[in-house]
Every structure is written in C-alpha cells, then in structure tokens.
Design a protein around this motif. Structure first.
Motif, PDB file in Angstrom:
ATOM      1  N   ASN A 102     -45.819 -11.501   0.592  1.00 44.05           N
ATOM      2  CA  ASN A 102     -44.701 -12.359   0.981  1.00 44.05           C
ATOM      3  C   ASN A 102     -43.510 -12.235   0.037  1.00 44.05           C
ATOM      4  O   ASN A 102     -42.619 -13.086   0.037  1.00 44.05           O
ATOM      5  CB  ASN A 102     -45.158 -13.814   1.070  1.00 44.05           C
ATOM      6  N   GLY A 103     -43.498 -11.188  -0.784  1.00 41.03           N
ATOM      7  CA  GLY A 103     -42.369 -10.967  -1.684  1.00 41.03           C
ATOM      8  C   GLY A 103     -42.199 -12.069  -2.714  1.00 41.03           C
ATOM      9  O   GLY A 103     -41.074 -12.416  -3.088  1.00 41.03           O
TER      10      GLY A 103
ATOM     11  N   MET B   1     -36.500  -5.903   1.049  1.00 39.17           N
ATOM     12  CA  MET B   1     -37.695  -5.096   1.306  1.00 39.17           C
ATOM     13  C   MET B   1     -38.312  -5.539   2.637  1.00 39.17           C
ATOM     14  O   MET B   1     -38.445  -6.723   2.898  1.00 39.17           O
ATOM     15  CB  MET B   1     -38.691  -5.307   0.165  1.00 39.17           C
ATOM     16  N   SER B   2     -38.653  -4.594   3.459  1.00 39.45           N
ATOM     17  CA  SER B   2     -39.163  -4.954   4.785  1.00 39.45           C
ATOM     18  C   SER B   2     -40.581  -5.498   4.696  1.00 39.45           C
ATOM     19  O   SER B   2     -41.296  -5.272   3.719  1.00 39.45           O
ATOM     20  CB  SER B   2     -39.127  -3.738   5.709  1.00 39.45           C
ATOM     21  N   GLY B   3     -40.967  -6.212   5.736  1.00 34.89           N
ATOM     22  CA  GLY B   3     -42.301  -6.801   5.765  1.00 34.89           C
ATOM     23  C   GLY B   3     -43.394  -5.761   5.664  1.00 34.89           C
ATOM     24  O   GLY B   3     -44.414  -5.977   5.013  1.00 34.89           O
ATOM     25  N   PHE B   4     -43.158  -4.606   6.286  1.00 36.52           N
ATOM     26  CA  PHE B   4     -44.175  -3.550   6.225  1.00 36.52           C
ATOM     27  C   PHE B   4     -44.343  -3.036   4.792  1.00 36.52           C
ATOM     28  O   PHE B   4     -45.471  -2.850   4.318  1.00 36.52           O
ATOM     29  CB  PHE B   4     -43.811  -2.392   7.155  1.00 36.52           C
ATOM     30  N   ALA B   8     -47.728  -3.121   2.683  1.00 34.42           N
ATOM     31  CA  ALA B   8     -48.337  -1.888   2.174  1.00 34.42           C
ATOM     32  C   ALA B   8     -48.485  -1.963   0.654  1.00 34.42           C
ATOM     33  O   ALA B   8     -49.486  -1.513   0.097  1.00 34.42           O
ATOM     34  CB  ALA B   8     -47.499  -0.673   2.583  1.00 34.42           C
ATOM     35  N   GLY B   9     -47.485  -2.558  -0.014  1.00 38.48           N
ATOM     36  CA  GLY B   9     -47.573  -2.744  -1.469  1.00 38.48           C
ATOM     37  C   GLY B   9     -48.765  -3.618  -1.828  1.00 38.48           C
ATOM     38  O   GLY B   9     -49.497  -3.337  -2.786  1.00 38.48           O
ATOM     39  N   ALA B  10     -48.993  -4.661  -1.040  1.00 38.86           N
ATOM     40  CA  ALA B  10     -50.130  -5.556  -1.281  1.00 38.86           C
ATOM     41  C   ALA B  10     -51.451  -4.817  -1.075  1.00 38.86           C
ATOM     42  O   ALA B  10     -52.403  -5.002  -1.841  1.00 38.86           O
ATOM     43  CB  ALA B  10     -50.055  -6.763  -0.349  1.00 38.86           C
ATOM     44  N   ARG B  94     -50.562  -8.559  13.297  1.00 36.72           N
ATOM     45  CA  ARG B  94     -51.757  -7.712  13.221  1.00 36.72           C
ATOM     46  C   ARG B  94     -51.372  -6.243  13.101  1.00 36.72           C
ATOM     47  O   ARG B  94     -52.008  -5.485  12.380  1.00 36.72           O
ATOM     48  CB  ARG B  94     -52.626  -7.926  14.463  1.00 36.72           C
ATOM     49  N   GLY B  95     -50.331  -5.850  13.851  1.00 38.92           N
ATOM     50  CA  GLY B  95     -49.892  -4.455  13.803  1.00 38.92           C
ATOM     51  C   GLY B  95     -49.409  -4.077  12.407  1.00 38.92           C
ATOM     52  O   GLY B  95     -49.719  -3.007  11.898  1.00 38.92           O
ATOM     53  N   ARG B  96     -48.663  -4.991  11.786  1.00 41.04           N
ATOM     54  CA  ARG B  96     -48.140  -4.731  10.448  1.00 41.04           C
ATOM     55  C   ARG B  96     -49.274  -4.625   9.430  1.00 41.04           C
ATOM     56  O   ARG B  96     -49.289  -3.724   8.587  1.00 41.04           O
ATOM     57  CB  ARG B  96     -47.184  -5.852  10.045  1.00 41.04           C
TER      58      ARG B  96
END
Lengths: 249, 251
Positions: A102-103, B1-4, B8-10, B94-96
């Motif tokens: 969630n940034g 930064m985009s949600g995707f 992906a970072g997480a 879910r897709g993300r």
C-alpha cells in the motif's frame, strides 16, 4: 468513515451463512459484533473485506466496496486470524511486505511496532511468538495504514490479563479519535466493558442493533433482578437456537 | 508508483524474507553444478560436437526439480500459512495480486537460472577444456538460451498450477510424477510418445540438444524454437487458468 452492510447474504452449498443482514457501524465508538459460534460473524467480516463474494446485497466502507479501494490498508485495518503468518518470516519483514503493498513508508513500521510493544521482538521469526504476541502483531498490521476503520475478529484471544486491558484501552482510544471500530468477540464480560454499541447476530440474521445499555435492559429478567450482558445475550440467542431446533422438525 | 509495482515489490519482500528461498535456490545451484561436474569428468571426446552440451544440460535438467519446487512452494505457502487472507486484504484486485506474484517468482527464477547456467557452463569448460561447446557457435548460444527460457517458463507454469490447486503438496504430487518422471522415462515408449513429446517439460529438449528431430528413439515432430513456442503456449494457458481461479474463488 462508516461500514454499511445492506441485505448482505452469503449462501454456500451446505446452507446460508449470512442471511439478509443489514446494519451500519458508526465512527467514534466501539461496536461489538456478537453471536454464538457459527452465527456468521467471521463470514460477515470476510465479506466486508472483499475476501468472499456475497450471494446478494452489499457491504461498503464509506460508500465504496472494499475491493474498489486503491490502497485499502489506509482506510481499513483488519485483524482476522492472528496465526496467518509465515513461520520463518520475521515480525518486521511481515509488516514490511504489508506496508509495501500500500506504499506505506518504512517509518510507520517502527511506529506500529512501538505502539504494540513489539519493537523488542521485531527480528524474531513468527513461529517463535506466543499467541498473545501474534495478536499484538496482528493489531500492528491493522494499524499500519493509520486507517479510519478497524475490524478486529476476536482480538483478545490468547492475550494475558495485561494484554486484555491493553487492547481494551487501545480500542477505546481509537474510537475516541473518531475512528470506526468493529470488534467481534464471544467474551460477553469483555464486550460489556469495551463496546458502547452492539450488533448481535444469530444464524446469519440480525437479532439486535442497539446500545449496550439498552440491550442489557431490554433482555433483563422480568423479576427486576440485575442483569449482565451475558445473561441478556443468552436469553436472546437462546431463543434463536430454540427457533432453529423447532424449525428443523 | 503504480499499484502493480507496489504489489510486485511486496512479493519480492516476501520472497527474500524467508529462509526457504535461500535454501532451495542454493540447492538448485549445488545439484546443477555437482552433476555437471560429475558428467563432465566422465566426458569422452570423439562424438558429435554438440555432445559437449550434455554435461551442462544434464545437471540443469535434474536441478530443475528443485527450481520447480521453489516456484510451487512460493505460491503454496500463501495457502498453507494463511497469509493469502492478508495478501488479498492488502491487494484486493485478484488480477493484480496474481500478476505481481508471477512476476516476482518469474524474475527470481530467471535470475537464478541465468547465474547457475553460466556457472555450470564455466565449470564444464574448466573440466573438459577445448572439447567444451564453443560460445562462437550458434548452437551453443541457442542451447544455453533455450535452457534458460525452459527453466524460467516451466517454473512459472508450475507456479500457476499451484495457484489453481492452492497447495504445494497436491501440486508437486501431481506434477512431479506426470511431468518429470513418467514422461522422461515412459516418453520414449513408442505408444505414448506422440502425446508425451508435447508435455511442457519435454518441448525444450530439442533446443537443449537432448534430442534431435527425427531421432528414431527420442525424436520429436518439432524443431528447437517450435518447442519453445509450445512451452510459451503451455505457460500462457496456465497463467490464464491461475488468473481465472483467483478471480472466481473465495479466499
């Protein structure tokens, strides 16, 4: 921020878990979410959080379905099963991946670790934590996004007396800050001390949506002797259990 | 930064924060290098030049079992530990979530496969010297490239299957026998070879020079890059299946 549940229904192949449920959770007070085992409390929470899809009706947070929130942790913090942890991931890394989704900045991780008394065990693996510490970590995760809504499913489970007092004061404090706090529990005595308002369900249906004081008064024994929340609850849900056994004949 | 990118970072934080990642990827390297070394020491000159690829590929193709286990466990552990609930509460799309997980797993596997493959090549070269497959020849480059793509896509394929089956144990107990034991052994039987040669673990064999089209016993009905194209199709189909299963089912 308010949680609005309207005509919410969830049917599984085996039966109906949540049946046409409608209630609103208002900000600024702790709302207790009560019901016997299997009443549908956890399913309702899962539906609010978008983990399950409703068969009918809707659940929204501030007018929006949870799944449409771009950074949901910044509006809703939830504690479900405190045991949902990877055994060899450390406390800090668990909060770190959640924050990343969630940034949420690194500094906030330190803040919630301090706020929940977990700073000293931040490097410990989840599998070495006691149930009480896992609950504290779950609360830390819920607070991560500094959300306006908190949903806590059985948060006092496994806490020692000191922890119970801590979480009671924490919930009251969060509500006093104007947040919306929904807490499910089966511990009536604890709810009587913590919740100002109650939503009671049985067999997936709404049984009561009232202030704790009125609830106890309304379900007090007819002879005028003093009543506890526990007795009031047993009277109300006992009727729903009888209704169930009567209905199945 | 985009949600995707956030998601992906997480997923990358999840991967690098558990002990099993380091353990399994080290085991992958150890098996690939160890078997490469053993086969290279038994290598005798005089056969076709492309035989010099065998010591490289034999180690990698055995070690792929470890790499696939890593990919499957990365997905399966979300379900066995229950973190899937927290994951989907944090990333409700879910897709993300699925795309982020597959990207993190795919990139990690691609990096590990590349490093280990180059290391195995170097080791085999040290052992067999001038007889090693020369990097100046296209068929060497093609085989190494094909091997890298094979290891990466096969891992993404199996990770997608794990997302559909929601369990490490169930996925491995279906995939390991079907894909890695029966088809490599039974795949040489004439009766079932016309079908088994198209299985996802088999279609990379031509480009890796583990077989050639037209070989009477191990032959295939497709060329090296056609085989890779079939693997791409398998992977795409598994990704679509994983995504549909994520989208439809309750957490």
């Amino acid at each position: 921020m308010v949680i609005e549940v309207s005509n919410l229904t969830k049917r599984y192949r085996g039966g109906t878990a949540v049946d046409d449920l409608t209630f609103t959770v208002e900000p600024g007070r702790v709302t207790g979410f009560l019901g016997p085992n299997g009443a549908g409390k956890s399913t309702t929470i899962r539906l609010i959080l978008g983990l399950d899809r409703p068969t009918g009706g809707s659940a929204t947070v501030n007018g929006r379905p949870y799944r449409s929130l771009e950074r949901p942790l910044t509006s809703v913090g939830a504690l479900m099963d405190a045991g949902d942890l990877h055994p060899t991931r450390s406390v800090r890394e668990h909060l770190r991946w959640l924050a990343r989704t969630n940034g949420i900045g690194e500094r906030r991780i330190g803040e919630v670790l301090e706020a929940t008394g977990m700073a000293g065990v931040a490097r410990k693996h989840a599998k070495t934590l006691s149930l009480g510490m896992k609950q504290r970590l779950g609360v830390a995760a819920a607070l991560l996004g500094d959300p306006g809504v908190l949903i806590l499913d059985e948060p006092v489970n496994g806490l020692d007396p000191e922890g119970v007092v801590w979480i009671r004061n924490l919930m009251k404090g969060l509500a006093a800050e104007g947040r919306t706090v929904l807490v499910s529990s089966h511990l009536m005595s604890e709810m009587a001390l913590t919740a100002e308002h109650l939503v009671v369900i049985g067999r997936g249906r709404l049984l009561a949506d009232t202030s704790t004081k009125d609830f106890i008064a309304a379900h007090a024994p007819a002879d005028g002797s003093g009543a506890s929340l526990e007795e009031a609850f047993m009277r109300l849900t006992g009727a729903s259990v009888e209704f169930r056994s009567g209905g199945s004949l | 930064m985009s949600g995707f990118v956030r998601a992906a970072g997480a997923e990358w934080v999840k991967l690098r924060s558990v002990r099993s990642t380091v353990v399994t990827l080290s085991l992958f390297a150890f098996v690939a290098l160890g078997l490469g070394w053993v086969v290279a020491n038994g290598f005798s000159e005089g056969g076709p030049a492309a035989d010099a690829l065998l010591p490289i590929m034999f180690g990698l193709l055995t070690a792929q079992l470890v790499l696939v286990t890593f990919a499957v466990a990365t997905v399966g552990s979300e379900f066995s530990t229950g973190t899937i609930r927290a994951s989907l509460a944090a990333v409700p799309s879910r897709g993300r979530f699925f795309a982020a997980k597959m990207t993190a797993v795919g990139l990690t596997v691609a990096a590990a496969a590349l490093v280990v493959e180059v290391a195995v090549y170097g080791l085999v070269r040290v052992v067999i010297g001038d007889a090693a497959a020369p990097l100046t020849e296209w068929w060497t480059i093609e085989a190494l490239l094909g091997g890298w793509i094979h290891l990466t896509l096969l891992s993404v394929f199996t990770a997608s299957i794990a997302m559909m089956l929601r369990s490490t144990v169930v996925t491995l107990s279906i995939l390991l026998p079907v894909l890695f034991l029966s088809s490599q052994g039974l795949g040489n039987l004439d009766a079932i070879r016309p079908v088994v040669q198209y299985f996802p673990d088999q279609v990379g064999m031509v480009i890796m020079h583990m077989t050639v089209p037209g070989d009477p016993r191990f032959g295939r009905d497709y060329g090296p890059w056609e085989g890779i194209a079939i693997l791409v199709l398998w992977t795409a189909a598994a990704l679509v299946g994983g995504w549909l299963s994520m989208r439809r089912r309750d957490a």
